[in-house]
Design a protein around this motif. Structure first.
Motif, PDB file in Angstrom:
ATOM      1  N   ILE A  89       9.675   5.106   4.568  1.00 35.56           N
ATOM      2  CA  ILE A  89       9.580   5.152   3.119  1.00 35.56           C
ATOM      3  C   ILE A  89       8.345   4.346   2.738  1.00 35.56           C
ATOM      4  CG2 ILE A  89      10.663   4.596   0.920  1.00 35.56           C
ATOM      5  CD1 ILE A  89      13.366   4.806   2.321  1.00 35.56           C
ATOM      6  N   TYR A  90       7.488   4.943   1.935  1.00 38.42           N
ATOM      7  CA  TYR A  90       6.248   4.299   1.523  1.00 38.42           C
ATOM      8  C   TYR A  90       6.399   3.796   0.086  1.00 38.42           C
ATOM      9  CZ  TYR A  90       3.834   5.811   5.700  1.00 38.42           C
ATOM     10  OH  TYR A  90       3.436   5.970   7.006  1.00 38.42           O
ATOM     11  N   TYR A  91       6.041   2.541  -0.098  1.00 38.32           N
ATOM     12  CA  TYR A  91       6.180   1.889  -1.392  1.00 38.32           C
ATOM     13  C   TYR A  91       4.823   1.468  -1.930  1.00 38.32           C
ATOM     14  CZ  TYR A  91      11.108   1.326  -0.087  1.00 38.32           C
ATOM     15  OH  TYR A  91      12.417   1.545   0.298  1.00 38.32           O
ATOM     16  N   CYS A  92       4.641   1.685  -3.198  1.00 39.99           N
ATOM     17  CA  CYS A  92       3.458   1.202  -3.900  1.00 39.99           C
ATOM     18  C   CYS A  92       3.738  -0.204  -4.433  1.00 39.99           C
ATOM     19  CB  CYS A  92       3.152   2.166  -5.044  1.00 39.99           C
ATOM     20  SG  CYS A  92       1.751   1.720  -6.070  1.00 39.99           S
ATOM     21  N   ASN A  93       2.724  -1.037  -4.397  1.00 42.17           N
ATOM     22  CA  ASN A  93       2.874  -2.418  -4.853  1.00 42.17           C
ATOM     23  C   ASN A  93       1.680  -2.814  -5.708  1.00 42.17           C
ATOM     24  OD1 ASN A  93       2.015  -5.504  -4.080  1.00 42.17           O
ATOM     25  ND2 ASN A  93       4.206  -5.288  -4.395  1.00 42.17           N
ATOM     26  N   LEU A  94       1.950  -3.477  -6.794  1.00 42.36           N
ATOM     27  CA  LEU A  94       0.903  -4.037  -7.656  1.00 42.36           C
ATOM     28  C   LEU A  94       1.066  -5.547  -7.669  1.00 42.36           C
ATOM     29  CD1 LEU A  94      -0.247  -2.847 -11.147  1.00 42.36           C
ATOM     30  CD2 LEU A  94       0.368  -5.249 -10.793  1.00 42.36           C
ATOM     31  N   ARG A  95      -0.009  -6.253  -7.396  1.00 40.46           N
ATOM     32  CA  ARG A  95       0.040  -7.721  -7.386  1.00 40.46           C
ATOM     33  C   ARG A  95      -1.090  -8.255  -8.251  1.00 40.46           C
ATOM     34  NH1 ARG A  95      -2.560 -11.210  -3.974  1.00 40.46           N
ATOM     35  NH2 ARG A  95      -3.038  -9.534  -2.507  1.00 40.46           N
ATOM     36  N   TRP A  96      -0.695  -9.126  -9.198  1.00 42.12           N
ATOM     37  CA  TRP A  96      -1.717  -9.766  -9.996  1.00 42.12           C
ATOM     38  C   TRP A  96      -1.315 -11.208 -10.236  1.00 42.12           C
ATOM     39  CZ3 TRP A  96      -2.054 -10.462 -15.670  1.00 42.12           C
ATOM     40  CH2 TRP A  96      -0.805 -10.405 -16.305  1.00 42.12           C
ATOM     41  N   ALA A  97      -2.048 -11.932 -11.044  1.00 45.24           N
ATOM     42  CA  ALA A  97      -1.883 -13.380 -11.148  1.00 45.24           C
ATOM     43  C   ALA A  97      -0.478 -13.801 -11.560  1.00 45.24           C
ATOM     44  CB  ALA A  97      -2.898 -13.945 -12.132  1.00 45.24           C
ATOM     45  N   LEU A  98       0.185 -12.982 -12.327  1.00 52.18           N
ATOM     46  CA  LEU A  98       1.468 -13.390 -12.881  1.00 52.18           C
ATOM     47  C   LEU A  98       2.663 -12.673 -12.272  1.00 52.18           C
ATOM     48  CD1 LEU A  98       0.566 -13.806 -16.669  1.00 52.18           C
ATOM     49  CD2 LEU A  98       0.547 -15.500 -14.823  1.00 52.18           C
ATOM     50  N   GLY A  99       2.469 -11.978 -11.183  1.00 48.56           N
ATOM     51  CA  GLY A  99       3.616 -11.360 -10.552  1.00 48.56           C
ATOM     52  C   GLY A  99       3.267 -10.144  -9.715  1.00 48.56           C
ATOM     53  N   ARG A 100       4.300  -9.521  -9.174  1.00 46.54           N
ATOM     54  CA  ARG A 100       4.113  -8.307  -8.403  1.00 46.54           C
ATOM     55  C   ARG A 100       5.242  -7.336  -8.710  1.00 46.54           C
ATOM     56  NH1 ARG A 100       3.901 -10.110  -2.322  1.00 46.54           N
ATOM     57  NH2 ARG A 100       3.337  -7.919  -2.125  1.00 46.54           N
ATOM     58  N   TYR A 101       4.925  -6.074  -8.520  1.00 53.75           N
ATOM     59  CA  TYR A 101       5.861  -5.002  -8.871  1.00 53.75           C
ATOM     60  C   TYR A 101       5.897  -3.977  -7.741  1.00 53.75           C
ATOM     61  CZ  TYR A 101       5.232  -7.021 -13.508  1.00 53.75           C
ATOM     62  OH  TYR A 101       5.165  -7.887 -14.565  1.00 53.75           O
ATOM     63  N   TRP A 102       7.035  -3.286  -7.649  1.00 48.93           N
ATOM     64  CA  TRP A 102       7.229  -2.269  -6.618  1.00 48.93           C
ATOM     65  C   TRP A 102       7.610  -0.944  -7.250  1.00 48.93           C
ATOM     66  CZ3 TRP A 102       6.239  -3.303  -1.578  1.00 48.93           C
ATOM     67  CH2 TRP A 102       6.185  -4.650  -1.185  1.00 48.93           C
ATOM     68  N   GLY A 103       7.186   0.130  -6.606  1.00 49.50           N
ATOM     69  CA  GLY A 103       7.673   1.444  -6.958  1.00 49.50           C
ATOM     70  C   GLY A 103       8.988   1.714  -6.257  1.00 49.50           C
ATOM     71  N   GLN A 104       9.511   2.900  -6.503  1.00 50.23           N
ATOM     72  CA  GLN A 104      10.827   3.236  -5.955  1.00 50.23           C
ATOM     73  C   GLN A 104      10.745   3.763  -4.526  1.00 50.23           C
ATOM     74  OE1 GLN A 104       9.059   5.237  -7.811  1.00 50.23           O
ATOM     75  NE2 GLN A 104       9.239   7.255  -6.853  1.00 50.23           N
ATOM     76  N   GLY A 105       9.552   4.112  -4.091  1.00 49.32           N
ATOM     77  CA  GLY A 105       9.373   4.600  -2.724  1.00 49.32           C
ATOM     78  C   GLY A 105       9.347   6.111  -2.634  1.00 49.32           C
ATOM     79  N   THR A 106       8.630   6.601  -1.630  1.00 48.74           N
ATOM     80  CA  THR A 106       8.590   8.035  -1.354  1.00 48.74           C
ATOM     81  C   THR A 106       8.672   8.214   0.156  1.00 48.74           C
ATOM     82  OG1 THR A 106       7.379  10.100  -1.750  1.00 48.74           O
ATOM     83  CG2 THR A 106       6.043   8.153  -1.318  1.00 48.74           C
ATOM     84  N   GLN A 107       9.470   9.174   0.581  1.00 48.92           N
ATOM     85  CA  GLN A 107       9.736   9.367   2.010  1.00 48.92           C
ATOM     86  C   GLN A 107       8.638  10.204   2.654  1.00 48.92           C
ATOM     87  OE1 GLN A 107      12.616   8.342   4.001  1.00 48.92           O
ATOM     88  NE2 GLN A 107      11.195   8.994   5.613  1.00 48.92           N
ATOM     89  N   VAL A 108       8.140   9.707   3.768  1.00 46.98           N
ATOM     90  CA  VAL A 108       7.219  10.474   4.609  1.00 46.98           C
ATOM     91  C   VAL A 108       7.898  10.653   5.959  1.00 46.98           C
ATOM     92  CG1 VAL A 108       5.000  10.463   5.808  1.00 46.98           C
ATOM     93  CG2 VAL A 108       5.154   9.652   3.454  1.00 46.98           C
ATOM     94  N   SER A 109       8.067  11.893   6.356  1.00 48.45           N
ATOM     95  CA  SER A 109       8.770  12.191   7.591  1.00 48.45           C
ATOM     96  C   SER A 109       7.898  13.064   8.472  1.00 48.45           C
ATOM     97  CB  SER A 109      10.084  12.904   7.319  1.00 48.45           C
ATOM     98  OG  SER A 109      10.943  12.102   6.548  1.00 48.45           O
ATOM     99  N   GLY A 110       7.791  12.674   9.726  1.00 50.05           N
ATOM    100  CA  GLY A 110       7.055  13.484  10.686  1.00 50.05           C
ATOM    101  C   GLY A 110       8.011  14.329  11.491  1.00 50.05           C
ATOM    102  N   SER A 111       7.712  15.577  11.609  1.00 51.38           N
ATOM    103  CA  SER A 111       8.550  16.473  12.392  1.00 51.38           C
ATOM    104  C   SER A 111       7.914  16.699  13.748  1.00 51.38           C
ATOM    105  CB  SER A 111       8.714  17.812  11.669  1.00 51.38           C
ATOM    106  OG  SER A 111       7.466  18.463  11.560  1.00 51.38           O
ATOM    107  N   SER A 112       8.724  17.016  14.713  1.00 49.95           N
ATOM    108  CA  SER A 112       8.184  17.262  16.060  1.00 49.95           C
ATOM    109  C   SER A 112       8.284  18.733  16.407  1.00 49.95           C
ATOM    110  CB  SER A 112       8.939  16.421  17.075  1.00 49.95           C
ATOM    111  OG  SER A 112      10.314  16.719  17.032  1.00 49.95           O
TER     112      SER A 112
END
Length: 115
Positions: free
Chosen positions: A92-115
């Motif tokens: 699951i890949y998450y986006c993150n924002l970080r600045w002087a007064l805090g940090r925030y996360w997204g809800q995530g998106t699934q990346v799956s590799g098939s064989s």
């Protein structure tokens, strides 16, 4: 208030490509470091790539040469172009924002590799 919304995940065959997007709300995008993290089952969340407010980028060793992080300040969007995907990129890949007064996360998106 900052909200992050990821998109672009999915199922991909080894060697394939995906582009993740993360759209940010609020007014701090241009003064923030944006990052993409991932968490695979049973593993800790790890930093994949980051881009500073000035555009400096950094990558974890396992994705160097395959992944590219970029951003569009006008649109307040950060991207992760993923090429030559491997099964071990599955997470699951998450986006993150970080600045002087805090940090925030997204809800995530699934990346799956098939064989």
């Amino acid at each position: 208030q900052v909200q992050l919304v990821e998109s672009g995940g999915g199922l991909v065959q080894p060697g394939g490509s995906l582009r993740l997007s993360c759209a940010a709300s609020g007014s701090v995008f241009g003064m923030s470091t944006m990052g993409w993290y991932r968490q695979a089952p049973g593993k800790e969340r790890e930093l994949v790539a980051a881009i500073t407010s000035g555009g400096t980028t950094d990558y974890t060793d396992s994705v160097k040469g395959r992944f590219t992080i970029s951003k569009d300040n006008a649109k307040k969007v950060v991207y992760l172009q993923m090429n030559s995907l491997k099964p071990e990129d599955t997470a699951i890949y998450y986006c993150n924002l970080r600045w002087a007064l805090g940090r925030y996360w997204g809800q995530g998106t699934q990346v799956s590799g098939s064989s």
